[in-house]
Design a protein around this motif. Structure first.
Motif, PDB file in Angstrom:
ATOM      1  N   LEU A 109     -30.233  -4.731  63.476  1.00 14.98           N
ATOM      2  CA  LEU A 109     -29.316  -4.565  62.338  1.00 14.98           C
ATOM      3  C   LEU A 109     -28.936  -3.099  62.160  1.00 14.98           C
ATOM      4  N   LEU A 110     -29.913  -2.211  62.285  1.00 15.49           N
ATOM      5  CA  LEU A 110     -29.613  -0.779  62.170  1.00 15.49           C
ATOM      6  C   LEU A 110     -28.683  -0.306  63.285  1.00 15.49           C
ATOM      7  N   LEU A 111     -28.903  -0.802  64.490  1.00  9.25           N
ATOM      8  CA  LEU A 111     -28.021  -0.411  65.599  1.00  9.25           C
ATOM      9  C   LEU A 111     -26.597  -0.919  65.372  1.00  9.25           C
ATOM     10  N   GLY A 112     -26.472  -2.139  64.878  1.00  8.18           N
ATOM     11  CA  GLY A 112     -25.146  -2.675  64.544  1.00  8.18           C
ATOM     12  C   GLY A 112     -24.487  -1.859  63.439  1.00  8.18           C
ATOM     13  N   TRP A 113     -25.255  -1.486  62.431  1.00  8.62           N
ATOM     14  CA  TRP A 113     -24.759  -0.653  61.335  1.00  8.62           C
ATOM     15  C   TRP A 113     -24.319   0.703  61.867  1.00  8.62           C
ATOM     16  N   GLY A 114     -25.112   1.271  62.765  1.00  6.64           N
ATOM     17  CA  GLY A 114     -24.747   2.550  63.363  1.00  6.64           C
ATOM     18  C   GLY A 114     -23.454   2.470  64.160  1.00  6.64           C
ATOM     19  N   LEU A 115     -23.258   1.368  64.875  1.00  5.08           N
ATOM     20  CA  LEU A 115     -21.996   1.180  65.600  1.00  5.08           C
ATOM     21  C   LEU A 115     -20.825   1.016  64.630  1.00  5.08           C
ATOM     22  N   ALA A 140     -31.993   5.622  64.234  1.00  2.00           N
ATOM     23  CA  ALA A 140     -32.572   4.351  64.691  1.00  2.00           C
ATOM     24  C   ALA A 140     -33.881   4.615  65.440  1.00  2.00           C
ATOM     25  N   ALA A 141     -33.892   5.666  66.251  1.00  3.17           N
ATOM     26  CA  ALA A 141     -35.131   6.053  66.956  1.00  3.17           C
ATOM     27  C   ALA A 141     -36.192   6.495  65.947  1.00  3.17           C
ATOM     28  N   GLY A 142     -35.774   7.159  64.889  1.00  2.00           N
ATOM     29  CA  GLY A 142     -36.697   7.553  63.834  1.00  2.00           C
ATOM     30  C   GLY A 142     -37.299   6.350  63.134  1.00  2.00           C
ATOM     31  N   PHE A 143     -36.498   5.306  62.944  1.00  2.00           N
ATOM     32  CA  PHE A 143     -36.992   4.062  62.361  1.00  2.00           C
ATOM     33  C   PHE A 143     -38.090   3.463  63.240  1.00  2.00           C
ATOM     34  N   VAL A 144     -37.848   3.413  64.544  1.00  2.00           N
ATOM     35  CA  VAL A 144     -38.847   2.876  65.480  1.00  2.00           C
ATOM     36  C   VAL A 144     -40.125   3.705  65.411  1.00  2.00           C
ATOM     37  N   SER A 145     -39.979   5.014  65.422  1.00  2.00           N
ATOM     38  CA  SER A 145     -41.139   5.899  65.373  1.00  2.00           C
ATOM     39  C   SER A 145     -41.929   5.702  64.076  1.00  2.00           C
ATOM     40  N   ILE A 173     -37.774  -1.883  52.622  1.00  2.00           N
ATOM     41  CA  ILE A 173     -37.374  -0.646  51.934  1.00  2.00           C
ATOM     42  C   ILE A 173     -37.156   0.467  52.955  1.00  2.00           C
ATOM     43  N   ILE A 174     -38.027   0.564  53.943  1.00  2.00           N
ATOM     44  CA  ILE A 174     -37.869   1.563  55.011  1.00  2.00           C
ATOM     45  C   ILE A 174     -36.554   1.326  55.749  1.00  2.00           C
ATOM     46  N   PHE A 175     -36.253   0.065  56.032  1.00  2.00           N
ATOM     47  CA  PHE A 175     -34.991  -0.306  56.673  1.00  2.00           C
ATOM     48  C   PHE A 175     -33.808   0.175  55.818  1.00  2.00           C
ATOM     49  N   LEU A 176     -33.861  -0.062  54.518  1.00  2.00           N
ATOM     50  CA  LEU A 176     -32.771   0.348  53.630  1.00  2.00           C
ATOM     51  C   LEU A 176     -32.647   1.869  53.548  1.00  2.00           C
ATOM     52  N   VAL A 177     -33.767   2.562  53.569  1.00  2.00           N
ATOM     53  CA  VAL A 177     -33.740   4.032  53.553  1.00  2.00           C
ATOM     54  C   VAL A 177     -33.055   4.555  54.815  1.00  2.00           C
ATOM     55  N   PHE A 178     -33.456   4.035  55.962  1.00  2.00           N
ATOM     56  CA  PHE A 178     -32.837   4.495  57.210  1.00  2.00           C
ATOM     57  C   PHE A 178     -31.360   4.099  57.275  1.00  2.00           C
ATOM     58  N   TYR A 216     -42.402 -12.662  73.987  1.00  2.00           N
ATOM     59  CA  TYR A 216     -41.560 -11.573  74.483  1.00  2.00           C
ATOM     60  C   TYR A 216     -41.642 -10.310  73.622  1.00  2.00           C
ATOM     61  N   SER A 217     -42.017 -10.466  72.367  1.00  2.00           N
ATOM     62  CA  SER A 217     -42.117  -9.324  71.451  1.00  2.00           C
ATOM     63  C   SER A 217     -43.240  -9.582  70.455  1.00  2.00           C
ATOM     64  N   ARG A 218     -44.082  -8.574  70.259  1.00  2.00           N
ATOM     65  CA  ARG A 218     -45.141  -8.720  69.260  1.00  2.00           C
ATOM     66  C   ARG A 218     -44.592  -8.540  67.851  1.00  2.00           C
ATOM     67  N   ASN A 219     -43.409  -7.960  67.735  1.00  2.00           N
ATOM     68  CA  ASN A 219     -42.828  -7.652  66.420  1.00  2.00           C
ATOM     69  C   ASN A 219     -41.349  -8.040  66.338  1.00  2.00           C
ATOM     70  N   PRO A 220     -41.025  -9.323  66.532  1.00  2.00           N
ATOM     71  CA  PRO A 220     -39.609  -9.689  66.528  1.00  2.00           C
ATOM     72  C   PRO A 220     -38.922  -9.486  65.176  1.00  2.00           C
ATOM     73  N   MET A 221     -39.658  -9.554  64.071  1.00  2.00           N
ATOM     74  CA  MET A 221     -39.020  -9.318  62.769  1.00  2.00           C
ATOM     75  C   MET A 221     -38.576  -7.864  62.652  1.00  2.00           C
ATOM     76  N   TYR A 222     -39.418  -6.949  63.135  1.00  4.32           N
ATOM     77  CA  TYR A 222     -39.038  -5.532  63.117  1.00  4.32           C
ATOM     78  C   TYR A 222     -37.944  -5.264  64.142  1.00  4.32           C
TER      79      TYR A 222
END
Length: 150
Positions: free
Chosen positions: A95-101, A112-117, A9-14, A83-89
């Motif tokens: 996906l958000l970066l691709g959408w932004g492009l 996208a930075a706000g999503f990470v934060s 849901i957070i992903f969809l909001v951003f 390599y990543s503790r959170n590969p799903m995130y």
């Protein structure tokens, strides 16, 4: 751990905020050679990384439910989790970066930075606390050796 909103849901909001920003902000439009190829690469990476992560959880027979990390029965630290503790995130971020492009508005990088934060503060840190309680020294050692995102 009590989450008010699931990560999807957070992903969809951003993602929606990115669309609104691109639609209504009169500045920030950009284009460059190879943008469409970069979008495809980001989307492919997002799908591959997320699928590998989900498969690893499935094979380990542990929960993928982000609302209740205390139900984890196994600490997955191999494969993509080396390599990543959170590969799903990370997949959601790609996906958000691709959408932004795709939307072609440079200011979407800020969202996208706000999503990470947001994810770090309200999702990942509570998950880490819960997992540290479950797996103790093994999890703390894992956190020292593997970065949170990539």
């Amino acid at each position: 751990m009590k989450l008010k909103l699931p990560p999807v849901i957070i992903f969809l909001v951003f993602g929606s905020l990115m669309y609104l920003l691109a639609e209504f902000l009169p500045v920030g439009y950009f284009d460059f050679f190879g943008r469409k190829y970069l979008i495809k690469i980001l989307l492919l990476l997002a799908v591959v990384i997320s699928c590998i992560a989900l498969i690893q959880f499935y094979l380990a027979k542990t929960t993928t439910n982000p609302k209740n990390p205390s139900r984890a029965s196994f600490l997955v630290t191999n494969g993509i989790y080396k390599y990543s503790r959170n590969p799903m995130y990370l997949g959601l971020l790609l996906l958000l970066l691709g959408w932004g492009l795709w939307l072609a508005n440079a200011f979407n990088v800020l969202l996208a930075a706000g999503f990470v934060s947001y994810m770090n503060m309200y999702q990942i840190k509570p998950e880490e606390s819960s997992l540290a309680g479950l797996f103790g020294k093994e999890y703390r050692h894992y956190c020292i050796n593997v970065r949170r995102w990539f």
